[in-house]
Design a protein around this motif. Structure first.
Motif, PDB file in Angstrom:
ATOM      1  N   ALA A   1      31.117   3.136  -0.058  1.00 46.88           N
ATOM      2  CA  ALA A   1      30.666   1.842   0.472  1.00 46.88           C
ATOM      3  C   ALA A   1      31.011   0.699  -0.485  1.00 46.88           C
ATOM      4  O   ALA A   1      30.995  -0.467  -0.106  1.00 46.88           O
ATOM      5  CB  ALA A   1      29.169   1.893   0.721  1.00 46.88           C
ATOM      6  N   ARG A   2      31.316   1.035  -1.739  1.00 46.48           N
ATOM      7  CA  ARG A   2      31.645   0.003  -2.724  1.00 46.48           C
ATOM      8  C   ARG A   2      33.119  -0.379  -2.700  1.00 46.48           C
ATOM      9  O   ARG A   2      33.552  -1.258  -3.437  1.00 46.48           O
ATOM     10  CB  ARG A   2      31.283   0.506  -4.124  1.00 46.48           C
ATOM     11  N   ILE A   3      33.908   0.353  -1.886  1.00 46.94           N
ATOM     12  CA  ILE A   3      35.352   0.081  -1.823  1.00 46.94           C
ATOM     13  C   ILE A   3      35.605  -0.754  -0.566  1.00 46.94           C
ATOM     14  O   ILE A   3      35.209  -0.345   0.523  1.00 46.94           O
ATOM     15  CB  ILE A   3      36.141   1.411  -1.740  1.00 46.94           C
ATOM     16  N   PRO A   4      36.237  -1.935  -0.716  1.00 46.42           N
ATOM     17  CA  PRO A   4      36.461  -2.732   0.487  1.00 46.42           C
ATOM     18  C   PRO A   4      37.405  -2.001   1.457  1.00 46.42           C
ATOM     19  O   PRO A   4      38.350  -1.349   1.011  1.00 46.42           O
ATOM     20  CB  PRO A   4      37.120  -4.008  -0.041  1.00 46.42           C
ATOM     21  N   PRO A   5      37.128  -2.079   2.758  1.00 50.35           N
ATOM     22  CA  PRO A   5      37.998  -1.386   3.701  1.00 50.35           C
ATOM     23  C   PRO A   5      39.347  -2.106   3.831  1.00 50.35           C
ATOM     24  O   PRO A   5      39.406  -3.325   3.738  1.00 50.35           O
ATOM     25  CB  PRO A   5      37.214  -1.445   5.026  1.00 50.35           C
ATOM     26  N   ALA A   6      40.394  -1.321   4.010  1.00 49.61           N
ATOM     27  CA  ALA A   6      41.733  -1.841   4.315  1.00 49.61           C
ATOM     28  C   ALA A   6      42.223  -2.923   3.355  1.00 49.61           C
ATOM     29  O   ALA A   6      42.864  -3.883   3.746  1.00 49.61           O
ATOM     30  CB  ALA A   6      41.752  -2.371   5.756  1.00 49.61           C
ATOM     31  N   LEU A   7      41.892  -2.772   2.076  1.00 51.13           N
ATOM     32  CA  LEU A   7      42.347  -3.739   1.076  1.00 51.13           C
ATOM     33  C   LEU A   7      42.809  -2.934  -0.141  1.00 51.13           C
ATOM     34  O   LEU A   7      42.095  -2.028  -0.568  1.00 51.13           O
ATOM     35  CB  LEU A   7      41.159  -4.632   0.694  1.00 51.13           C
TER      36      LEU A   7
ATOM     37  N   ALA B   1      46.015  11.920   5.786  1.00 53.72           N
ATOM     38  CA  ALA B   1      45.571  10.547   6.037  1.00 53.72           C
ATOM     39  C   ALA B   1      46.722   9.645   5.603  1.00 53.72           C
ATOM     40  O   ALA B   1      46.993   9.508   4.405  1.00 53.72           O
ATOM     41  CB  ALA B   1      44.314  10.238   5.229  1.00 53.72           C
ATOM     42  N   VAL B   2      47.455   9.097   6.557  1.00 52.12           N
ATOM     43  CA  VAL B   2      48.643   8.307   6.241  1.00 52.12           C
ATOM     44  C   VAL B   2      48.296   6.818   6.289  1.00 52.12           C
ATOM     45  O   VAL B   2      47.964   6.284   7.343  1.00 52.12           O
ATOM     46  CB  VAL B   2      49.790   8.611   7.236  1.00 52.12           C
ATOM     47  N   GLU B   3      48.386   6.161   5.107  1.00 48.90           N
ATOM     48  CA  GLU B   3      48.056   4.731   5.063  1.00 48.90           C
ATOM     49  C   GLU B   3      49.177   3.911   5.680  1.00 48.90           C
ATOM     50  O   GLU B   3      50.353   4.150   5.391  1.00 48.90           O
ATOM     51  CB  GLU B   3      47.923   4.289   3.594  1.00 48.90           C
ATOM     52  N   PRO B   4      48.801   2.899   6.447  1.00 54.80           N
ATOM     53  CA  PRO B   4      49.839   2.029   7.009  1.00 54.80           C
ATOM     54  C   PRO B   4      50.568   1.258   5.913  1.00 54.80           C
ATOM     55  O   PRO B   4      51.741   0.939   6.018  1.00 54.80           O
ATOM     56  CB  PRO B   4      49.059   1.077   7.923  1.00 54.80           C
ATOM     57  N   GLU B   5      49.860   0.923   4.827  1.00 58.49           N
ATOM     58  CA  GLU B   5      50.495   0.321   3.643  1.00 58.49           C
ATOM     59  C   GLU B   5      49.702   0.817   2.433  1.00 58.49           C
ATOM     60  O   GLU B   5      48.543   1.240   2.594  1.00 58.49           O
ATOM     61  CB  GLU B   5      50.475  -1.200   3.708  1.00 58.49           C
ATOM     62  N   PRO B   6      50.303   0.788   1.205  1.00 58.24           N
ATOM     63  CA  PRO B   6      49.605   1.353   0.053  1.00 58.24           C
ATOM     64  C   PRO B   6      48.266   0.649  -0.189  1.00 58.24           C
ATOM     65  O   PRO B   6      48.220  -0.570  -0.282  1.00 58.24           O
ATOM     66  CB  PRO B   6      50.557   1.110  -1.117  1.00 58.24           C
ATOM     67  N   LEU B   7      47.213   1.401  -0.280  1.00 56.50           N
ATOM     68  CA  LEU B   7      45.871   0.831  -0.431  1.00 56.50           C
ATOM     69  C   LEU B   7      45.343   0.964  -1.857  1.00 56.50           C
ATOM     70  O   LEU B   7      44.184   0.671  -2.111  1.00 56.50           O
ATOM     71  CB  LEU B   7      44.914   1.510   0.548  1.00 56.50           C
ATOM     72  N   GLY B   8      46.210   1.421  -2.775  1.00 56.31           N
ATOM     73  CA  GLY B   8      45.753   1.612  -4.150  1.00 56.31           C
ATOM     74  C   GLY B   8      44.880   2.853  -4.239  1.00 56.31           C
ATOM     75  O   GLY B   8      44.514   3.449  -3.225  1.00 56.31           O
ATOM     76  N   THR B   9      44.526   3.236  -5.471  1.00 54.10           N
ATOM     77  CA  THR B   9      43.850   4.525  -5.650  1.00 54.10           C
ATOM     78  C   THR B   9      42.441   4.557  -5.061  1.00 54.10           C
ATOM     79  O   THR B   9      41.971   5.620  -4.657  1.00 54.10           O
ATOM     80  CB  THR B   9      43.814   4.889  -7.143  1.00 54.10           C
ATOM     81  N   ALA B  10      41.755   3.395  -4.955  1.00 55.42           N
ATOM     82  CA  ALA B  10      40.420   3.404  -4.340  1.00 55.42           C
ATOM     83  C   ALA B  10      40.521   3.229  -2.826  1.00 55.42           C
ATOM     84  O   ALA B  10      39.879   3.963  -2.059  1.00 55.42           O
ATOM     85  CB  ALA B  10      39.549   2.301  -4.934  1.00 55.42           C
ATOM     86  N   GLY B  11      41.339   2.254  -2.402  1.00 58.01           N
ATOM     87  CA  GLY B  11      41.514   2.026  -0.962  1.00 58.01           C
ATOM     88  C   GLY B  11      41.950   3.307  -0.274  1.00 58.01           C
ATOM     89  O   GLY B  11      41.506   3.630   0.842  1.00 58.01           O
ATOM     90  N   ALA B  12      42.809   4.064  -0.948  1.00 62.67           N
ATOM     91  CA  ALA B  12      43.304   5.320  -0.377  1.00 62.67           C
ATOM     92  C   ALA B  12      42.172   6.335  -0.232  1.00 62.67           C
ATOM     93  O   ALA B  12      42.105   7.073   0.753  1.00 62.67           O
ATOM     94  CB  ALA B  12      44.407   5.894  -1.266  1.00 62.67           C
ATOM     95  N   VAL B  13      41.256   6.357  -1.201  1.00 63.47           N
ATOM     96  CA  VAL B  13      40.129   7.303  -1.131  1.00 63.47           C
ATOM     97  C   VAL B  13      39.234   6.943   0.064  1.00 63.47           C
ATOM     98  O   VAL B  13      38.855   7.808   0.854  1.00 63.47           O
ATOM     99  CB  VAL B  13      39.306   7.292  -2.441  1.00 63.47           C
ATOM    100  N   ARG B  14      38.940   5.652   0.224  1.00 57.33           N
ATOM    101  CA  ARG B  14      38.081   5.250   1.343  1.00 57.33           C
ATOM    102  C   ARG B  14      38.764   5.572   2.674  1.00 57.33           C
ATOM    103  O   ARG B  14      38.136   6.120   3.592  1.00 57.33           O
ATOM    104  CB  ARG B  14      37.761   3.754   1.262  1.00 57.33           C
ATOM    105  N   PHE B  15      40.050   5.232   2.765  1.00 54.87           N
ATOM    106  CA  PHE B  15      40.800   5.469   4.002  1.00 54.87           C
ATOM    107  C   PHE B  15      40.792   6.964   4.345  1.00 54.87           C
ATOM    108  O   PHE B  15      40.522   7.360   5.483  1.00 54.87           O
ATOM    109  CB  PHE B  15      42.228   4.955   3.807  1.00 54.87           C
TER     110      PHE B  15
END
Ligand code: GDD
Ligand code: MG
Length: 366
Positions: free
Chosen positions: A183-189, A77-91
């Motif tokens: 669901a508690r992690i905002p998407p793409a942030l 799962a390659v993030e377009p930009e770093p999403l942090g440790t939670a954003g990355a989990v959701r992505f």
């Protein structure tokens, strides 16, 4: 069960090694850190791993041709930009459609944790999130997690000022999560699981538990910890042999493939000498790991250090408590000391001394 392994960080504290190689692909005694983690996950029944990538993602895709490692399916799962440790989990979870209980691991951790015991504890407590804790001497560079006697988490204190932590039990970077955490992690942030998601879950009286264990545990984030990981793996703390294809020539002296060791060279255990390594007469190698094709010239010394593949010491050179990158060289009578790192292909000139320094990657190697 599925696991998301967070390997998208830039590994800034291990630069310049991580300029050319992402931290999880750096070898720990001849085997990349992430492979050691995948072996551990497979041994505990994980059957599918999502590698959560951002920094140098192609290096991972090239390293794991096909989409399998041992018994496990691998997805990227390659993030377009770093999403942090939670954003990355959701992505990553959305990438593969995770909708049941799953595991998350920081990709820079070496541990012998019994993952099954962590999952059992999570189920027994009916937790929404369960965090593995380890006890360390100085928790100031980590996430401190005080708990109540039954294991319920009291607070998250990320990177407390030295001397202020209420406990030395720290977040060891392995979590068991129920899918509703997603669901508690905002998407793409960009969002941090340690600083935002877990504390908010606590505020909302979510069921967050933690299990402290005495298993082997190390965050391989700094040069000091990278060298400590080698010392521990060479000492057999992750099992024996330290790497699969090594043979024990004498107690604690591990060799791989064909090596060229002068009879007058001295090897002091524990050492790992990789395939194609040459050690000349009068040289001394102690408590160190030498990657494939490295060479140690006459009367040179490698002491509690790591040489990545093709690194080279000329006659009389000294490397102590330091790391030489791929193809780096230390010229005649030069010394590299005290947690120095020499970047890939770079050269330390003859008769100079580098103490706690960094030599950038050579232009030709970048
Ligand atoms: N995909 C992705 N995207 N991965 C990331 C990102 C991101 O934006 N940011 C960090 N990571 C990955 C790193 O590659 C690493 O494997 C893991 O997340 C943790 O990041 P570190 O930068 O190593 O964090 P730390 O060591 O300072 O602190 C964390 O780990 C400690 C234990 O090892 C925290 O979780 C602490 O609370 C914890 O104690
Ligand atoms: Mg870390």
């Amino acid at each position: 069960m599925k696991a998301v392994v967070l390997v998208g960080g830039e590994g800034t504290r291990l630069r310049p090694l991580t300029v050319t190689t992402p931290k999880p692909l750096l070898p720990i005694a001849g085997r990349p850190l992430v492979e050691r983690q995948l072996v551990w996950l497979a041994a505990h029944g994980i059957d599918e791993v999502v590698l959560s990538l951002g920094y140098l993602p192609d290096a991972f895709v090239e390293h794991f041709p096909g989409d399998r490692f041992a018994s496990m399916a691998l997805t990227y799962a390659v993030e377009p930009e770093p999403l942090g440790t939670a954003g990355a989990v959701r992505f990553a979870a959305e990438h593969v459609g995770i909708d049941e209980r799953f595991v998350v691991c920081n990709g820079d951790v070496l541990t012998t944790l019994d993952l099954g015991a962590l999952v059992d504890f999570h189920v027994e407590r009916g937790a929404t999130a369960t965090i593995h804790l380890s006890q360390v001497e100085d928790p100031s560079a980590l996430g401190v997690v005080p708990t109540y006697p039954d294991g319920e988490v009291e607070a998250f204190i990320e990177k407390p000022a030295p001397g202020t932590a209420p406990t030395n039990w720290i977040n060891a970077g392995t979590y068991v999560l129920e899918p509703d955490v997603l669901a508690r992690i905002p998407p793409a942030l960009a969002t941090s699981i340690e600083r935002e998601t877990f504390p908010r879950l606590l505020e909302d009286r979510g069921c967050v538990y933690a299990l402290g264990t005495g298993d082997y545990w190390l965050d391989v984030g700094t040069p000091e910890k990278y060298l400590e990981a080698h010392a521990d793996v060479l000492a057999g703390r992750m099992g024996s042999p330290p790497v699969l294809d090594a043979r024990e020539e004498a107690p604690g002296v591990w060799l791989q493939g064909d090596v060229d060791l002068a009879a007058e060279a001295s090897l002091e255990a524990p050492v790992l000498i990789g395939d194609g390594v040459a050690v000349a007469a009068g040289a001394r190698v102690a408590g160190s790991a030498l990657g494939p094709g490295a060479s140690v010239g006459p009367n040179a010394v490698v002491d509690h250090s790591v040489l990545l593949s093709g690194a080279r010491l000329a006659r009389g050179a000294l490397v102590r408590a330091s790391i030489l990158g791929v193809g780096a060289s230390v010229e005649e009578d030069a010394a590299v000391l005290d947690f120095s790192i020499v970047g890939a292909g770079a050269c330390v000139p003859a008769s100079t001394t580098l103490t706690g320094g960094r030599v950038p990657v050579a232009a030709s190697a970048g």
